[in-house]
Design a protein around this motif. Structure first.
Motif, PDB file in Angstrom:
ATOM      1  N   THR A 141       0.840  -1.203   0.000  1.00  0.00           N
ATOM      2  CA  THR A 141       0.000   0.000   0.000  1.00  0.00           C
ATOM      3  C   THR A 141       0.875   1.254   0.000  1.00  0.00           C
ATOM      4  O   THR A 141       1.985   1.265   0.534  1.00  0.00           O
ATOM      5  CB  THR A 141      -0.931   0.055   1.227  1.00  0.00           C
ATOM      6  OG1 THR A 141      -0.134  -0.008   2.426  1.00  0.00           O
ATOM      7  CG2 THR A 141      -1.918  -1.093   1.212  1.00  0.00           C
ATOM      8  N   ILE A 142       0.345   2.304  -0.592  1.00  0.00           N
ATOM      9  CA  ILE A 142       0.924   3.644  -0.537  1.00  0.00           C
ATOM     10  C   ILE A 142      -0.179   4.564  -0.031  1.00  0.00           C
ATOM     11  O   ILE A 142      -1.193   4.755  -0.708  1.00  0.00           O
ATOM     12  CB  ILE A 142       1.433   4.114  -1.918  1.00  0.00           C
ATOM     13  CG1 ILE A 142       2.586   3.228  -2.395  1.00  0.00           C
ATOM     14  CG2 ILE A 142       1.858   5.581  -1.866  1.00  0.00           C
ATOM     15  CD1 ILE A 142       3.082   3.562  -3.792  1.00  0.00           C
ATOM     16  N   GLY A 143      -0.009   5.086   1.196  1.00  0.00           N
ATOM     17  CA  GLY A 143      -1.067   5.899   1.788  1.00  0.00           C
ATOM     18  C   GLY A 143      -2.355   5.124   1.927  1.00  0.00           C
ATOM     19  O   GLY A 143      -3.442   5.661   1.655  1.00  0.00           O
ATOM     20  N   ASP A 144      -2.258   3.854   2.323  1.00  0.00           N
ATOM     21  CA  ASP A 144      -3.413   2.959   2.500  1.00  0.00           C
ATOM     22  C   ASP A 144      -4.127   2.619   1.193  1.00  0.00           C
ATOM     23  O   ASP A 144      -5.198   2.010   1.203  1.00  0.00           O
ATOM     24  CB  ASP A 144      -4.434   3.548   3.489  1.00  0.00           C
ATOM     25  CG  ASP A 144      -3.867   3.647   4.900  1.00  0.00           C
ATOM     26  OD1 ASP A 144      -3.060   2.763   5.267  1.00  0.00           O
ATOM     27  OD2 ASP A 144      -4.207   4.606   5.613  1.00  0.00           O
ATOM     28  N   ILE A 145      -3.539   2.989   0.064  1.00  0.00           N
ATOM     29  CA  ILE A 145      -4.127   2.676  -1.247  1.00  0.00           C
ATOM     30  C   ILE A 145      -3.381   1.471  -1.826  1.00  0.00           C
ATOM     31  O   ILE A 145      -2.146   1.487  -1.912  1.00  0.00           O
ATOM     32  CB  ILE A 145      -4.019   3.864  -2.208  1.00  0.00           C
ATOM     33  CG1 ILE A 145      -4.750   5.076  -1.616  1.00  0.00           C
ATOM     34  CG2 ILE A 145      -4.588   3.507  -3.578  1.00  0.00           C
ATOM     35  CD1 ILE A 145      -4.508   6.359  -2.378  1.00  0.00           C
ATOM     36  N   PRO A 146      -4.090   0.398  -2.214  1.00  0.00           N
ATOM     37  CA  PRO A 146      -3.417  -0.800  -2.734  1.00  0.00           C
ATOM     38  C   PRO A 146      -2.578  -0.515  -3.976  1.00  0.00           C
ATOM     39  O   PRO A 146      -2.998   0.229  -4.874  1.00  0.00           O
ATOM     40  CB  PRO A 146      -4.580  -1.736  -3.069  1.00  0.00           C
ATOM     41  CG  PRO A 146      -5.696  -1.285  -2.193  1.00  0.00           C
ATOM     42  CD  PRO A 146      -5.549   0.208  -2.096  1.00  0.00           C
ATOM     43  N   VAL A 147      -1.378  -1.089  -3.990  1.00  0.00           N
ATOM     44  CA  VAL A 147      -0.499  -1.025  -5.154  1.00  0.00           C
ATOM     45  C   VAL A 147      -0.866  -2.178  -6.072  1.00  0.00           C
ATOM     46  O   VAL A 147      -0.854  -3.345  -5.672  1.00  0.00           O
ATOM     47  CB  VAL A 147       0.980  -1.117  -4.735  1.00  0.00           C
ATOM     48  CG1 VAL A 147       1.879  -1.167  -5.966  1.00  0.00           C
ATOM     49  CG2 VAL A 147       1.354   0.057  -3.842  1.00  0.00           C
TER      50      VAL A 147
ATOM     51  N   ARG B 236      -6.230   4.523  -6.910  1.00  0.00           N
ATOM     52  CA  ARG B 236      -6.546   5.956  -7.002  1.00  0.00           C
ATOM     53  C   ARG B 236      -5.343   6.730  -6.471  1.00  0.00           C
ATOM     54  O   ARG B 236      -4.455   6.156  -5.844  1.00  0.00           O
ATOM     55  CB  ARG B 236      -7.797   6.296  -6.186  1.00  0.00           C
ATOM     56  CG  ARG B 236      -7.693   5.965  -4.714  1.00  0.00           C
ATOM     57  CD  ARG B 236      -8.961   6.316  -3.941  1.00  0.00           C
ATOM     58  NE  ARG B 236      -8.876   5.919  -2.550  1.00  0.00           N
ATOM     59  CZ  ARG B 236      -8.264   6.631  -1.591  1.00  0.00           C
ATOM     60  NH1 ARG B 236      -7.705   7.815  -1.898  1.00  0.00           N
ATOM     61  NH2 ARG B 236      -8.227   6.192  -0.337  1.00  0.00           N
ATOM     62  N   LEU B 237      -5.312   8.025  -6.735  1.00  0.00           N
ATOM     63  CA  LEU B 237      -4.190   8.844  -6.290  1.00  0.00           C
ATOM     64  C   LEU B 237      -4.378   9.262  -4.823  1.00  0.00           C
ATOM     65  O   LEU B 237      -5.502   9.554  -4.399  1.00  0.00           O
ATOM     66  CB  LEU B 237      -4.063  10.089  -7.168  1.00  0.00           C
ATOM     67  CG  LEU B 237      -3.688   9.835  -8.633  1.00  0.00           C
ATOM     68  CD1 LEU B 237      -3.662  11.153  -9.400  1.00  0.00           C
ATOM     69  CD2 LEU B 237      -2.332   9.126  -8.733  1.00  0.00           C
ATOM     70  N   PRO B 238      -3.297   9.316  -4.035  1.00  0.00           N
ATOM     71  CA  PRO B 238      -3.393   9.776  -2.638  1.00  0.00           C
ATOM     72  C   PRO B 238      -3.788  11.250  -2.566  1.00  0.00           C
ATOM     73  O   PRO B 238      -3.542  12.026  -3.491  1.00  0.00           O
ATOM     74  CB  PRO B 238      -1.966   9.549  -2.103  1.00  0.00           C
ATOM     75  CG  PRO B 238      -1.326   8.579  -3.044  1.00  0.00           C
ATOM     76  CD  PRO B 238      -1.933   8.860  -4.385  1.00  0.00           C
ATOM     77  N   ASP B 239      -4.380  11.609  -1.466  1.00  0.00           N
ATOM     78  CA  ASP B 239      -4.790  13.008  -1.271  1.00  0.00           C
ATOM     79  C   ASP B 239      -3.596  13.895  -0.941  1.00  0.00           C
ATOM     80  O   ASP B 239      -3.576  15.085  -1.287  1.00  0.00           O
ATOM     81  CB  ASP B 239      -5.829  13.097  -0.139  1.00  0.00           C
ATOM     82  CG  ASP B 239      -7.118  12.357  -0.489  1.00  0.00           C
ATOM     83  OD1 ASP B 239      -7.469  12.328  -1.682  1.00  0.00           O
ATOM     84  OD2 ASP B 239      -7.748  11.807   0.436  1.00  0.00           O
ATOM     85  N   ASP B 240      -2.578  13.329  -0.245  1.00  0.00           N
ATOM     86  CA  ASP B 240      -1.410  14.106   0.163  1.00  0.00           C
ATOM     87  C   ASP B 240      -0.168  13.644  -0.584  1.00  0.00           C
ATOM     88  O   ASP B 240      -0.066  12.487  -1.023  1.00  0.00           O
ATOM     89  CB  ASP B 240      -1.181  13.943   1.672  1.00  0.00           C
ATOM     90  CG  ASP B 240      -2.365  14.427   2.494  1.00  0.00           C
ATOM     91  OD1 ASP B 240      -2.943  15.472   2.125  1.00  0.00           O
ATOM     92  OD2 ASP B 240      -2.698  13.741   3.483  1.00  0.00           O
ATOM     93  N   LEU B 241       0.797  14.543  -0.687  1.00  0.00           N
ATOM     94  CA  LEU B 241       2.068  14.198  -1.327  1.00  0.00           C
ATOM     95  C   LEU B 241       2.959  13.390  -0.391  1.00  0.00           C
ATOM     96  O   LEU B 241       3.769  12.579  -0.832  1.00  0.00           O
ATOM     97  CB  LEU B 241       2.791  15.468  -1.781  1.00  0.00           C
ATOM     98  CG  LEU B 241       2.119  16.258  -2.909  1.00  0.00           C
ATOM     99  CD1 LEU B 241       2.950  17.494  -3.254  1.00  0.00           C
ATOM    100  CD2 LEU B 241       1.953  15.377  -4.151  1.00  0.00           C
TER     101      LEU B 241
END
Length: 386
Positions: free
Chosen positions: A51-57, A73-78
């Motif tokens: 995961t990247i920012g809790d978003i599955p890779v 989806r794209l993360p909200d923060d950088l």
């Protein structure tokens, strides 16, 4: 250029970093991280997930000096927290390090060079430069590679220049000339490799060679390492336990019991075939006795196509009239004659089958066809009979 953390430590699973760039493509959304421990596809090894920012890779690919991570989806923060799927990563480390050791053992024992490596979801393979492997050779390779595991050789990775690489006894010279990554199994081999590996051979656990097959004049070895090998052993034990229970015998006696069972089945099959032949003779006699007109026609409920063909051959040997047989068990129709009739069985089928959704064909003396439904088969049978 992405800072590739997996080169520094294959055991790093959590880190924080920043998104350097986002990319939108036809096949999905990608991010480039300032630093990443996600290993991309390459060298026969699948990519890491997590995961990247809790978003599955969803996927990780390498393009020149950049590593691209495909996300749902794209993360909200950088600024993002990243996490590797450790179970998947360690599995790949076990399989890849096991492959290096297996290839080194094949080369050391029999001078068999490894031509390619594949790390699949279920099993791994190497193709070695050998036309075939005897059971004795396969046993020797498996025994020796596991002995090397228990030696617990350290596995090191580092970068060297082209000149430094030329001084090492590499299994195969790399195509690149700078920043060459070496994976060294102490006292075993040096290999130019960019993959992820365990820190010592003991972490491979074990290697089980499953089978071999010939491939383009060489030999492919199927194998599993570590937890995969343990799962394979557990599955095999479950199968043996089930067989032992069903056969009501000990595991050591299963093979003898199966061989005895096979002999009994062959005897029963021979007796069954004899009874079937006698029954067919009775059916043939009945059909000949009941013959009306210039044909023999009959619909069966329990016959196979092979049964119909056998009956047709017996009938045409005893009668000069055409024979038409059908079975609702398989939606099949057989048409036969011994040469006395003017009609060609194969030509008749070829001309009319398509009108009844049938497929088949044959010779002048014997033709057979199959149909998607019994309704189609019966309709064709009635048409042919008329």
């Amino acid at each position: 250029m992405t800072n590739k953390l997996y080169y520094n430590s294959t055991y790093l699973t959590d880190w924080e970093t920043c998104i350097a760039e986002t990319i939108e493509r036809e096949d999905g959304l990608y991010v480039i991280l300032e630093e990443t421990a996600f290993y991309p596809h390459g060298g026969g090894q699948p990519c890491d997930l997590g995961t990247i920012g809790d978003i599955p890779v969803l996927d990780v690919i390498s393009e020149e000096d950049l590593v691209l991570h495909k996300l749902e989806r794209l993360p909200d923060d950088l600024s993002v927290t990243c996490q590797i799927d450790w179970k998947r990563r360690f599995d790949h480390m076990q399989q890849h390090s096991g492959q290096h050791l297996l290839s080194a053992t094949c080369l050391d024992l029999y001078q068999f060079m490894t031509l390619s490596f594949h790390l699949g979801e279920d099993y791994c393979t190497i193709d070695i430069e050998a036309p075939e492997l005897s059971p004795k050779q396969l046993h020797s390779i498996e025994w020796e590679v596991n002995r090397q595991i228990y030696q617990n050789h350290n596995i090191l990775s580092y970068f060297v220049t082209g000149d430094e690489a030329s001084q090492l006894k590499l299994v195969k010279q790399p195509t690149v000339t700078e920043n060459i990554r070496i994976v060294e199994i102490k006292d075993v081999e040096y290999n130019a490799c960019g993959g992820t590996h365990v820190s010592a051979t003991g972490e491979i656990g074990m290697i089980k060679l499953l089978k071999t097959e010939k491939i383009k004049g060489n030999t492919r070895i199927y194998f599993k390492c570590g937890y995969r090998a343990l799962a394979e052993f557990n599955n095999t034990q479950h199968i043996l336990g089930t067989l032992s229970s069903k056969l009501k015998t000990g595991k050591d006696e299963i093979i003898d019991r199966i061989e005895k069972w096979e002999n009994e089945q062959k005897q029963l099959q021979a007796e069954n075939n004899l009874l079937k032949e006698k029954n067919d003779d009775y059916v043939v006699l009945e059909l000949l006795t009941q013959q009306e007109g210039k044909q023999i026609a009959k619909v069966f409920e329990d016959k196979s196509l092979k049964d119909l063909q056998n009956l047709a051959n017996k009938l045409t040997a005893k009668s000069d009239v055409p024979v038409l047989l059908a079975t609702s068990a398989e939606n099949k129709v057989v048409f036969a004659q011994n040469g006395s009739a003017k009609v060609s069985c194969g030509a008749f089928f070829k001309e009319h089958l398509s009108s009844y959704n049938g497929k088949g064909g044959g010779s002048d003396k014997l033709a057979q066809a199959g149909f998607p439904t019994w309704g189609d088969a019966l309709a064709f049978y009635e048409f042919a009979r008329s």
